[in-house]
Design a protein around this motif. Sequence first.
Motif, PDB file in Angstrom:
ATOM      1  N   ASP A   1      -5.223   1.227  -4.967  1.00 15.42           N
ATOM      2  CA  ASP A   1      -5.940   2.682  -5.342  1.00 15.42           C
ATOM      3  C   ASP A   1      -5.767   2.846  -7.036  1.00 15.42           C
ATOM      4  OD1 ASP A   1      -6.672   4.472  -4.205  1.00 15.42           O
ATOM      5  OD2 ASP A   1      -5.389   5.564  -4.046  1.00 15.42           O
TER       6      ASP A   1
ATOM      7  N   LYS B   1       2.120   6.454  -6.617  1.00 10.57           N
ATOM      8  CA  LYS B   1       0.601   7.547  -6.847  1.00 10.57           C
ATOM      9  C   LYS B   1       1.075   9.086  -6.985  1.00 10.57           C
ATOM     10  CE  LYS B   1      -4.202   7.452  -6.790  1.00 10.57           C
ATOM     11  NZ  LYS B   1      -5.209   7.082  -6.271  1.00 10.57           N
TER      12      LYS B   1
ATOM     13  N   GLU C   1       0.981  -1.683   0.400  1.00  8.51           N
ATOM     14  CA  GLU C   1       0.043  -0.155  -0.013  1.00  8.51           C
ATOM     15  C   GLU C   1       0.390   1.113  -0.252  1.00  8.51           C
ATOM     16  OE1 GLU C   1      -0.312  -2.773   2.173  1.00  8.51           O
ATOM     17  OE2 GLU C   1      -2.159  -3.509   1.361  1.00  8.51           O
TER      18      GLU C   1
END
Length: 173
Positions: free
Chosen positions: A118, A97, A90
């Motif tokens: 995500d 990102k 994560e």
Amino acid sequence: MRTQIVAVSDTHGLSQVLPLLEKAYPHASAYLHMGDLEDDPRLYPKWIFVRGNNDYMFGMEIPDARVVRVNDTRIYMTHSHRFGYSRREERIAAAAKENDCQIALFGHTHVPVARKIDGIWVVNPGSVAFPRDGKSSCYAVIDIEEDGTIELHLLHEEEWPFRLPAQNRRWFW
């Protein structure tokens, strides 16, 4: 036109696999190594490297993480030893990102992974030298279609389009 990326990690001195991968995938747009090469990266000019926790020799300045662009795709590369174990994937996805990347590649664990977190593809190609998941050695091939569709392939040794000569294997444990 399809873009193809070959990704490896944790070769730990089993560097003869790199030219074999180049020969097996001659039309690849990029060859990416996620660290723990344990060899001189200057010997492999087609490859882009990040530093692993065992890559401290040869006087080379190799970054711990980097962003590479392959055609229209941005890829975050890290060995991941500086991420710790708690929520590693994560946190790697979050770093990708933050860097406007669509793919995050990492190594260190010697366990192949390919999953979306995500909106980011998080991929560990495993280890071609010392797998730690009870399966055979592994690397990744990433195919990116013109429309941006990403296909991930984790290829275990029995699926490789080449064979390593038995005398070239190094086993430490």
